[in-house]
Motif scaffolding. Structure first.
Motif, PDB file in Angstrom:
ATOM      1  N   PRO A 492       0.826  -1.213   0.000  1.00  0.00           N
ATOM      2  CA  PRO A 492       0.000   0.000   0.000  1.00  0.00           C
ATOM      3  C   PRO A 492       0.854   1.254   0.000  1.00  0.00           C
ATOM      4  O   PRO A 492       2.046   1.227   0.317  1.00  0.00           O
ATOM      5  CB  PRO A 492      -0.804  -0.126   1.300  1.00  0.00           C
ATOM      6  N   SER A 493       0.232   2.368  -0.375  1.00  0.00           N
ATOM      7  CA  SER A 493       0.947   3.644  -0.379  1.00  0.00           C
ATOM      8  C   SER A 493       1.252   4.070   1.054  1.00  0.00           C
ATOM      9  O   SER A 493       0.636   3.598   2.016  1.00  0.00           O
ATOM     10  CB  SER A 493       0.109   4.717  -1.076  1.00  0.00           C
ATOM     11  N   TRP A 495       0.689   6.996   2.471  1.00  0.00           N
ATOM     12  CA  TRP A 495      -0.395   7.761   3.072  1.00  0.00           C
ATOM     13  C   TRP A 495      -1.533   6.865   3.555  1.00  0.00           C
ATOM     14  O   TRP A 495      -2.176   7.148   4.563  1.00  0.00           O
ATOM     15  CB  TRP A 495      -0.935   8.792   2.075  1.00  0.00           C
ATOM     16  N   SER A 496      -1.809   5.774   2.813  1.00  0.00           N
ATOM     17  CA  SER A 496      -2.971   4.945   3.161  1.00  0.00           C
ATOM     18  C   SER A 496      -2.789   4.198   4.476  1.00  0.00           C
ATOM     19  O   SER A 496      -3.762   3.714   5.053  1.00  0.00           O
ATOM     20  CB  SER A 496      -3.256   3.942   2.037  1.00  0.00           C
ATOM     21  N   THR A 497      -1.560   4.108   4.978  1.00  0.00           N
ATOM     22  CA  THR A 497      -1.320   3.403   6.248  1.00  0.00           C
ATOM     23  C   THR A 497      -1.238   4.357   7.442  1.00  0.00           C
ATOM     24  O   THR A 497      -0.989   3.918   8.565  1.00  0.00           O
ATOM     25  CB  THR A 497      -0.018   2.588   6.172  1.00  0.00           C
ATOM     26  N   GLY A 512      -7.273   6.795   6.784  1.00  0.00           N
ATOM     27  CA  GLY A 512      -6.129   5.906   6.669  1.00  0.00           C
ATOM     28  C   GLY A 512      -6.394   4.597   7.396  1.00  0.00           C
ATOM     29  O   GLY A 512      -7.330   4.484   8.185  1.00  0.00           O
ATOM     30  N   ASN A 513      -5.530   3.613   7.157  1.00  0.00           N
ATOM     31  CA  ASN A 513      -5.720   2.294   7.775  1.00  0.00           C
ATOM     32  C   ASN A 513      -4.362   1.732   8.188  1.00  0.00           C
ATOM     33  O   ASN A 513      -3.666   1.105   7.389  1.00  0.00           O
ATOM     34  CB  ASN A 513      -6.412   1.358   6.795  1.00  0.00           C
ATOM     35  N   GLN A 549      -9.766   0.996  -2.166  1.00  0.00           N
ATOM     36  CA  GLN A 549     -10.559   1.965  -1.412  1.00  0.00           C
ATOM     37  C   GLN A 549     -12.037   1.828  -1.778  1.00  0.00           C
ATOM     38  O   GLN A 549     -12.402   1.846  -2.946  1.00  0.00           O
ATOM     39  CB  GLN A 549     -10.082   3.384  -1.711  1.00  0.00           C
ATOM     40  N   LYS A 563     -12.283   4.223   2.596  1.00  0.00           N
ATOM     41  CA  LYS A 563     -11.192   3.570   3.307  1.00  0.00           C
ATOM     42  C   LYS A 563     -10.692   2.373   2.516  1.00  0.00           C
ATOM     43  O   LYS A 563     -11.484   1.612   1.956  1.00  0.00           O
ATOM     44  CB  LYS A 563     -11.675   3.115   4.686  1.00  0.00           C
ATOM     45  N   GLU A 564      -9.382   2.213   2.484  1.00  0.00           N
ATOM     46  CA  GLU A 564      -8.783   1.059   1.823  1.00  0.00           C
ATOM     47  C   GLU A 564      -8.689  -0.086   2.831  1.00  0.00           C
ATOM     48  O   GLU A 564      -8.106   0.071   3.902  1.00  0.00           O
ATOM     49  CB  GLU A 564      -7.396   1.408   1.283  1.00  0.00           C
ATOM     50  N   HIS A 733      -0.820  11.836  -1.971  1.00  0.00           N
ATOM     51  CA  HIS A 733      -2.166  11.447  -1.516  1.00  0.00           C
ATOM     52  C   HIS A 733      -2.794  10.530  -2.536  1.00  0.00           C
ATOM     53  O   HIS A 733      -2.663  10.724  -3.720  1.00  0.00           O
ATOM     54  CB  HIS A 733      -3.037  12.684  -1.325  1.00  0.00           C
TER      55      HIS A 733
END
Length: 733
Positions: A492-493, A495-497, A512-513, A549, A563-564, A733
């Motif tokens: 994952p990217s 930012w997504s974490t 984020g996740n 997402q 949300k991813e 982003h």
């Protein structure tokens, strides 16, 4: 049929001449050698006629019709052949790009790639049989991102490409996995030239944007230099619409809005590359790539939400790539990237449920900054052994430092906790691989490799093994079978974490996740190629822990959370057929059709588990129509259609899009005028989620219908070098 009739008439005339006029064995030999060399169809007739020749007296009349004089007066018949566009090499399909471009003209390298049968870019990324394809250049390890490479290839002349190697399962030595296309560029080492290209034009969607591109190439014997500068300045426009029945508590609340986004941007991209060829297979390449980008966007939302948002962002990129190839099969590669992107956003909006009730008011200011430093090196060794064996092995090390933060404050200056976070992550990847190839016979070859990779970060620390296999059976000139297997992981990217919330509108929140984990995928493909024009392929793609997402409407407030999350799996099975066609000199093209059965399952998507299946069909292709016999004037059409499809909880409505291009080129190829239409029917991407208590529809159209006018000028027999871009796929982003 008319040609066959003419052939029979000519054969009859030859036989009559042989029966009633003088012809010697010597004349037969001369005719066979000189005339019949081009008209092999007549050879049998000539031999038959000569075998029944009646020899006349030597004093035959001088004005009699001889075979030789007759052949001079007969209309010439040319038996034409054609070179194949594609052939099988070492377990891959190799496309002759100059020949493909001749049949399907393309202005740039990216456009030329989309002309390969079965290739589609409807999603904005190159894909084949529904799977994204990784692009690599000259087989070299690099820090390219597919997004940046796509934009770069759109500015490069297609004439730079020598061939495209389509691999259903890329060997580990390429340091990519899964389906890949290796773009092999023309090598001008040893020549002397100074050449260049200038492109300028205007793009008009709802607003206007101007662009310019300058390229220069210098080659002096063993030394080569290339420089590139690209400039874009202007506006772009897009829209998105929400039509919602929101589950708020024990009731339903209707909500709808429409947002128009107008963005202004200035981009400067530049590159300087140098290379030196010491000898054959002994070469040094060094390149610097930079980018400066500024974007300001303003969004206005009307409907159930009344809001405005202003967003400013900058992007700074510096990259250095070094590649050193030695004649005994060793290749060393190093790359360094510095990437920085500060951003600021101001959101001021109010959401209204009915005329008398105000539900949500947001006046937020967010500031964020991401700084990435990334190093990568590879060492690869190949050996060509006896009896058709080949051996390869190597190592890759990659290290990244990510320092990012986001701060969100209310209108009174107080910090919003769920919109504020920071990370300081150091990431490390080690990859070791070994592989072999074997030419079992002239018709059968196999290639296999296995890579062991260790990924370490504060979140993950795992070893993974990635096997690949490719077997090719060239049955005869008309039939070819290819079986491949590949495996990979996708991370994952950055930012997504992160554990933060990004408020993209009054109604929409992007979460984020921190628990997001990488997902694996395994691809199996069986391809049958017929007469090098028709291709049938069966495929299976298994993706455990797949993530994407998705939207979720929360019941405690008026908000949709984007949300991813990880699925249990996302599996696809399908068939694809493609064909190359032509009609004389005025029409060329290709067409493909693909049927896919998709199964998405997740037990952990909020309180809304899903288990969904869908069969969908995709059709597409390219057609090039020559409009004038005396001028190089062509119309090129790229239609695309997809039936209903799914992605997680989303139902995706049928999609139709059409791109069109009208192009003129001068006889010497120096000047060109282009008129391009993108998404000319202005069709949006329409999705809806109605799973469980959800009722959320979103229509997106950021690829707004546009018309582009461009002028191309080439000087000095320009042949452009391919350019590397820097991997920022997990940045921003």
């Amino acid at each position: 049929m008319n040609k066959v009739k003419r052939w029979y008439k000519c054969c009859f005339r030859i036989n009559i001449a042989c029966l009633f006029h003088t012809i010697s064995k010597k004349q037969v030999a001369v005719l066979t050698k000189k005339q019949m060399k081009r008209n092999g169809f007549f050879l049998i007739s000539l031999l038959f006629a000569s075998s029944i020749t009646v020899h006349a007296q030597d004093n035959a009349p001088k004005d009699s019709l001889t075979m030789e004089s007759m052949m001079h007066n007969l209309p010439e018949v040319m038996v034409k052949g054609s070179r194949p566009i594609v052939k099988a090499e070492r377990g891959m399909l190799t496309y002759n790009m100059p020949l493909l471009i001749k049949q399907l003209p393309a202005d740039n390298a990216y456009e030329a790639l989309t002309h390969i049968p079965g290739i589609s870019d409807a999603t904005g990324k190159i894909s084949f049989s529904g799977n994204e394809v990784t692009l690599i250049v000259n087989g070299q390890a690099t820090t390219l991102t597919q997004e940046q490479l796509t934009e770069l290839l759109k500015t490069m002349p297609a004439a730079q490409l020598a061939k495209a190697e389509v691999m259903l399962s890329a060997p580990a030595r390429y340091h990519v996995r899964g389906m890949a296309i290796n773009l092999v560029t023309k090598d001008y080492a040893g020549t002397n030239q100074l050449s260049g290209q200038v492109i300028g034009g205007l793009e008009q969607n709802k607003y206007a944007k101007e662009f310019g591109n300058f390229n220069l190439s210098l080659q002096r014997g063993k030394f080569g230099l290339d420089a590139q500068y690209k400039y874009v300045d202007g506006y772009s426009y897009g829209e998105n619409t929400h039509i919602v029945n929101h589950p708020l508590g024990d009731k339903r609340v209707k909500y709808d809005d429409e947002t128009g986004q107008k963005s202004f941007g200035i981009t400067h991209s530049y590159r300087l590359g140098m290379n030196y060829a010491f000898s054959k297979n002994h070469r040094l390449d060094i390149a610097y790539t930079g980018k400066w980008d500024k974007t300001c966007s303003n969004s206005h939302t009307t409907g159930s939400s009344i809001s405005g948002m202003h967003h400013d962002s900058h992007e700074y990129l510096h990259n250095v790539d070094v590649n050193y190839s030695l004649p005994f099969g060793l290749t060393l590669n190093g790359s360094y990237t510095h990437y920085r992107t500060p951003q600021q956003q101001i959101l001021d909006g109010t959401m209204i449920v009915d005329e008398n009730t105000t539900v949500t008011e947001r006046n937020l200011t967010s500031g964020s900054k991401q700084t990435i430093n990334k190093w990568m090196f590879t060492a690869d060794q190949t050996h060509s052994l006896a009896h058709g064996w080949g051996l390869s092995y190597g190592v890759k090390g990659q290290f990244a430092s990510n320092k990012s933060y986001q701060t969100t404050v209310n209108k009174d200056g107080s910090v919003l906790p769920d919109g504020t976070s920071s990370v300081d992550i150091n990431e490390r990847i080690w990859n070791l691989y070994a592989g072999f190839s074997k030419q079992i016979s002239k018709a059968v070859s196999v290639e296999a490799s296995v890579a062991a990779e260790q990924y370490h970060s504060p979140i993950w620390d795992k070893w993974r093994v990635y096997p690949t296999f490719n077997a090719l059976w060239n049955i005869n000139d008309n039939h070819l079978l290819n079986l491949s297997f590949s495996s990979n992981s996708e991370f994952p990217s950055y930012w997504s974490t992160m554990s933060n919330v990004f408020y993209s509108s009054t109604y929409t929140e992007i979460h984020g996740n921190p628990d997001l984990k990488p997902f694996s995928y395994y691809n199996v493909n069986l391809m049958w190629q017929i007469k090098r024009r028709y291709t049938l392929m069966a495929f299976a793609s298994l993706k455990p822990d797949y993530s994407v997402q998705l939207p979720y409407q929360t019941t405690d407030r008026m908000a949709v959370i984007m949300k991813e999350t990880n699925f249990n799996y996302s599996n696809s099975f399908g068939l694809q057929a493609s064909a190359i066609f032509n009609a004389g000199k005025w029409l060329n093209g290709n067409v493909f059709v693909m049927g896919t059965y998709k199964h998405d399952k997740s037990d952990h998507f909020f309180d809304l588990p899903f288990d969904r299946k869908r069969l969908s069909v995709v059709l597409g292709g390219t057609a090039s129509v020559k409009l004038c016999s005396t001028q190089d004037l062509r119309l090129i059409l790229n239609p695309f259609y997809q039936t209903k499809a799914i992605q997680g909880v989303y139902d995706i409505s049928p999609i139709f899009s059409m791109d069109a291009k009208l192009q003129w080129s001068s006889h010497d190829g120096r000047w060109g005028v282009r008129l391009n239409g993108s998404n000319i029917f202005n069709n949006p991407y329409d999705t809806r989620s109605v799973q469980g208590n959800q009722d959320y529809r979103m229509k997106i159209n950021y690829n707004w219908a546009s018309l582009t006018f461009g002028v191309v000028y080439k000087f000095g027999g320009y042949k452009e070098k391919d350019v590397k871009e820097v991997d920022t796929s997990r940045m921003g982003h």
